[in-house]
Design a protein around this motif. Structure first.
Motif, PDB file in Angstrom:
ATOM      1  N   VAL A 116       0.856  -1.185   0.000  1.00 48.79           N
ATOM      2  CA  VAL A 116       0.000   0.000   0.000  1.00 48.79           C
ATOM      3  C   VAL A 116       0.886   1.227   0.000  1.00 48.79           C
ATOM      4  O   VAL A 116       1.844   1.320   0.774  1.00 48.79           O
ATOM      5  N   TRP A 117       0.548   2.181  -0.887  1.00 49.22           N
ATOM      6  CA  TRP A 117       1.220   3.467  -0.893  1.00 49.22           C
ATOM      7  C   TRP A 117       0.233   4.513  -0.408  1.00 49.22           C
ATOM      8  O   TRP A 117      -0.912   4.548  -0.851  1.00 49.22           O
ATOM      9  N   VAL A 118       0.689   5.365   0.488  1.00 48.57           N
ATOM     10  CA  VAL A 118      -0.106   6.518   0.917  1.00 48.57           C
ATOM     11  C   VAL A 118       0.662   7.755   0.464  1.00 48.57           C
ATOM     12  O   VAL A 118       1.756   8.026   0.954  1.00 48.57           O
ATOM     13  N   VAL A 119       0.082   8.467  -0.487  1.00 51.56           N
ATOM     14  CA  VAL A 119       0.697   9.667  -1.033  1.00 51.56           C
ATOM     15  C   VAL A 119       0.190  10.871  -0.255  1.00 51.56           C
ATOM     16  O   VAL A 119      -1.018  11.126  -0.217  1.00 51.56           O
ATOM     17  N   ASP A 120       1.102  11.574   0.388  1.00 53.74           N
ATOM     18  CA  ASP A 120       0.768  12.826   1.060  1.00 53.74           C
ATOM     19  C   ASP A 120       0.739  13.894  -0.027  1.00 53.74           C
ATOM     20  O   ASP A 120       1.780  14.350  -0.502  1.00 53.74           O
ATOM     21  N   ALA A 121      -0.468  14.267  -0.446  1.00 52.17           N
ATOM     22  CA  ALA A 121      -0.640  15.191  -1.564  1.00 52.17           C
ATOM     23  C   ALA A 121      -0.110  16.582  -1.256  1.00 52.17           C
ATOM     24  O   ALA A 121       0.305  17.304  -2.159  1.00 52.17           O
ATOM     25  N   VAL A 122      -0.096  16.957  -0.005  1.00 54.69           N
ATOM     26  CA  VAL A 122       0.358  18.298   0.381  1.00 54.69           C
ATOM     27  C   VAL A 122       1.881  18.386   0.338  1.00 54.69           C
ATOM     28  O   VAL A 122       2.444  19.312  -0.254  1.00 54.69           O
ATOM     29  N   ARG A 123       2.552  17.418   0.935  1.00 58.23           N
ATOM     30  CA  ARG A 123       4.019  17.442   1.013  1.00 58.23           C
ATOM     31  C   ARG A 123       4.692  16.781  -0.177  1.00 58.23           C
ATOM     32  O   ARG A 123       5.903  16.852  -0.340  1.00 58.23           O
ATOM     33  N   ALA A 124       3.910  16.076  -1.018  1.00 60.23           N
ATOM     34  CA  ALA A 124       4.441  15.344  -2.173  1.00 60.23           C
ATOM     35  C   ALA A 124       5.470  14.299  -1.741  1.00 60.23           C
ATOM     36  O   ALA A 124       6.569  14.220  -2.283  1.00 60.23           O
ATOM     37  N   VAL A 125       5.110  13.512  -0.736  1.00 62.53           N
ATOM     38  CA  VAL A 125       5.915  12.368  -0.312  1.00 62.53           C
ATOM     39  C   VAL A 125       5.003  11.143  -0.291  1.00 62.53           C
ATOM     40  O   VAL A 125       3.779  11.267  -0.205  1.00 62.53           O
ATOM     41  N   THR A 126       5.617   9.979  -0.373  1.00 62.59           N
ATOM     42  CA  THR A 126       4.851   8.734  -0.389  1.00 62.59           C
ATOM     43  C   THR A 126       5.352   7.815   0.710  1.00 62.59           C
ATOM     44  O   THR A 126       6.560   7.611   0.863  1.00 62.59           O
ATOM     45  N   PHE A 127       4.421   7.244   1.463  1.00 64.38           N
ATOM     46  CA  PHE A 127       4.714   6.252   2.494  1.00 64.38           C
ATOM     47  C   PHE A 127       4.402   4.889   1.893  1.00 64.38           C
ATOM     48  O   PHE A 127       3.256   4.587   1.581  1.00 64.38           O
ATOM     49  N   VAL A 128       5.449   4.087   1.708  1.00 63.43           N
ATOM     50  CA  VAL A 128       5.312   2.772   1.088  1.00 63.43           C
ATOM     51  C   VAL A 128       5.292   1.724   2.192  1.00 63.43           C
ATOM     52  O   VAL A 128       6.212   1.655   3.007  1.00 63.43           O
ATOM     53  N   HIS A 129       4.221   0.929   2.213  1.00 67.62           N
ATOM     54  CA  HIS A 129       4.032  -0.140   3.201  1.00 67.62           C
ATOM     55  C   HIS A 129       4.166  -1.472   2.480  1.00 67.62           C
ATOM     56  O   HIS A 129       3.389  -1.769   1.567  1.00 67.62           O
ATOM     57  N   ARG A 130       5.160  -2.282   2.919  1.00 63.28           N
ATOM     58  CA  ARG A 130       5.456  -3.564   2.273  1.00 63.28           C
ATOM     59  C   ARG A 130       5.830  -4.615   3.311  1.00 63.28           C
ATOM     60  O   ARG A 130       6.005  -4.330   4.461  1.00 63.28           O
ATOM     61  N   ARG A 131       6.022  -5.816   2.803  1.00 63.88           N
ATOM     62  CA  ARG A 131       6.494  -6.956   3.596  1.00 63.88           C
ATOM     63  C   ARG A 131       5.512  -7.261   4.722  1.00 63.88           C
ATOM     64  O   ARG A 131       5.825  -7.163   5.907  1.00 63.88           O
ATOM     65  N   LEU A 132       4.338  -7.660   4.312  1.00 63.39           N
ATOM     66  CA  LEU A 132       3.252  -7.966   5.236  1.00 63.39           C
ATOM     67  C   LEU A 132       3.618  -9.161   6.110  1.00 63.39           C
ATOM     68  O   LEU A 132       4.095 -10.176   5.621  1.00 63.39           O
ATOM     69  N   GLY A 133       3.404  -9.003   7.396  1.00 62.79           N
ATOM     70  CA  GLY A 133       3.679 -10.073   8.342  1.00 62.79           C
ATOM     71  C   GLY A 133       2.600 -10.133   9.405  1.00 62.79           C
ATOM     72  O   GLY A 133       1.587  -9.440   9.323  1.00 62.79           O
ATOM     73  N   ALA A 134       2.808 -10.921  10.418  1.00 68.75           N
ATOM     74  CA  ALA A 134       1.816 -11.122  11.480  1.00 68.75           C
ATOM     75  C   ALA A 134       1.502  -9.835  12.230  1.00 68.75           C
ATOM     76  O   ALA A 134       0.390  -9.652  12.722  1.00 68.75           O
ATOM     77  N   ALA A 135       2.453  -8.920  12.301  1.00 69.66           N
ATOM     78  CA  ALA A 135       2.256  -7.672  13.050  1.00 69.66           C
ATOM     79  C   ALA A 135       1.987  -6.486  12.129  1.00 69.66           C
ATOM     80  O   ALA A 135       2.165  -5.343  12.533  1.00 69.66           O
ATOM     81  N   GLY A 136       1.593  -6.743  10.896  1.00 70.22           N
ATOM     82  CA  GLY A 136       1.344  -5.650   9.955  1.00 70.22           C
ATOM     83  C   GLY A 136       2.476  -5.552   8.947  1.00 70.22           C
ATOM     84  O   GLY A 136       3.097  -6.559   8.596  1.00 70.22           O
ATOM     85  N   TYR A 137       2.752  -4.338   8.495  1.00 66.47           N
ATOM     86  CA  TYR A 137       3.788  -4.133   7.486  1.00 66.47           C
ATOM     87  C   TYR A 137       5.148  -3.980   8.167  1.00 66.47           C
ATOM     88  O   TYR A 137       5.344  -3.105   9.002  1.00 66.47           O
ATOM     89  N   ALA A 138       6.083  -4.855   7.786  1.00 69.28           N
ATOM     90  CA  ALA A 138       7.415  -4.836   8.376  1.00 69.28           C
ATOM     91  C   ALA A 138       8.276  -3.730   7.787  1.00 69.28           C
ATOM     92  O   ALA A 138       9.246  -3.299   8.402  1.00 69.28           O
ATOM     93  N   GLU A 139       7.920  -3.270   6.591  1.00 69.95           N
ATOM     94  CA  GLU A 139       8.694  -2.219   5.931  1.00 69.95           C
ATOM     95  C   GLU A 139       7.763  -1.043   5.648  1.00 69.95           C
ATOM     96  O   GLU A 139       6.789  -1.166   4.916  1.00 69.95           O
TER      97      GLU A 139
END
Length: 173
Positions: A116-139
């Protein structure tokens, strides 16, 4: 709910575990960034991928969300679309950033969406969520607008926000 008069037909909401969660109104910045990303994705999409903006992603009988973009195999019927079959979900956020990076990311993780990518439209940065595990996204990595974003399962769709003309404060009206 529409027929019973509980909600109006123009209300925007998601259903999280049976709870109706109102969605933030979309601002001009959100819509502009979404338009630029959509223009790129639709041109870049190879024949084996489907990219649908604002589709209802039904995760179970009590939960559905509406990612700004949902990437999945084109040969998969929409009725079979579930969390693990999503190759990439993209959220464009301005006023909804805290919700998209918080509760909504937890929902995506709980239902097996692998990236999942969350693009902050105001700051023009992207939070990339990867490597799904038992506790959520590890990366979880924050990328500046000039950084090249490459989906793990759809590398053909790589781009940077800067390539699309999306920089902090830049907006065509």
């Amino acid at each position: 709910m529409l027929r019973a008069g509980i909600i109006d037909d123009d209300e925007r909401f998601e259903l999280i575990g049976g709870e109706v969660v109102p969605m933030s109104p979309k601002g001009a910045r959100h819509e502009w960034v979404k338009g630029e990303v959509n223009r790129f994705l639709q041109k870049a999409a190879p024949a084996h991928l489907a990219i649908i903006p604002e589709t209802t992603l039904r995760l179970d009988a009590r939960t559905f969300v509406e990612p700004d973009f949902c990437v999945f195999p084109r040969d998969l019927p929409l009725s079979a679309l579930d969390g693990p079959s999503v190759l990439l979900a993209i959220e464009i956020a301005d006023s909804s950033l805290a919700y998209d990076k918080g509760r909504k990311i937890g929902v995506y993780a709980a239902f097996g969406v692998r990236e999942v990518w969350v693009v902050d439209a105001v700051r023009a940065v992207t939070f990339v969520h990867r490597r799904l595990g038992a506790a959520g996204y590890a990366e979880i990595v924050e990328f500046a607008g000039a950084a090249r974003l490459e989906p793990m399962l759809a590398p053909e769709l790589a781009f940077s926000l800067a390539e699309l003309g999306v920089t902090p404060g830049a907006e065509k009206q």
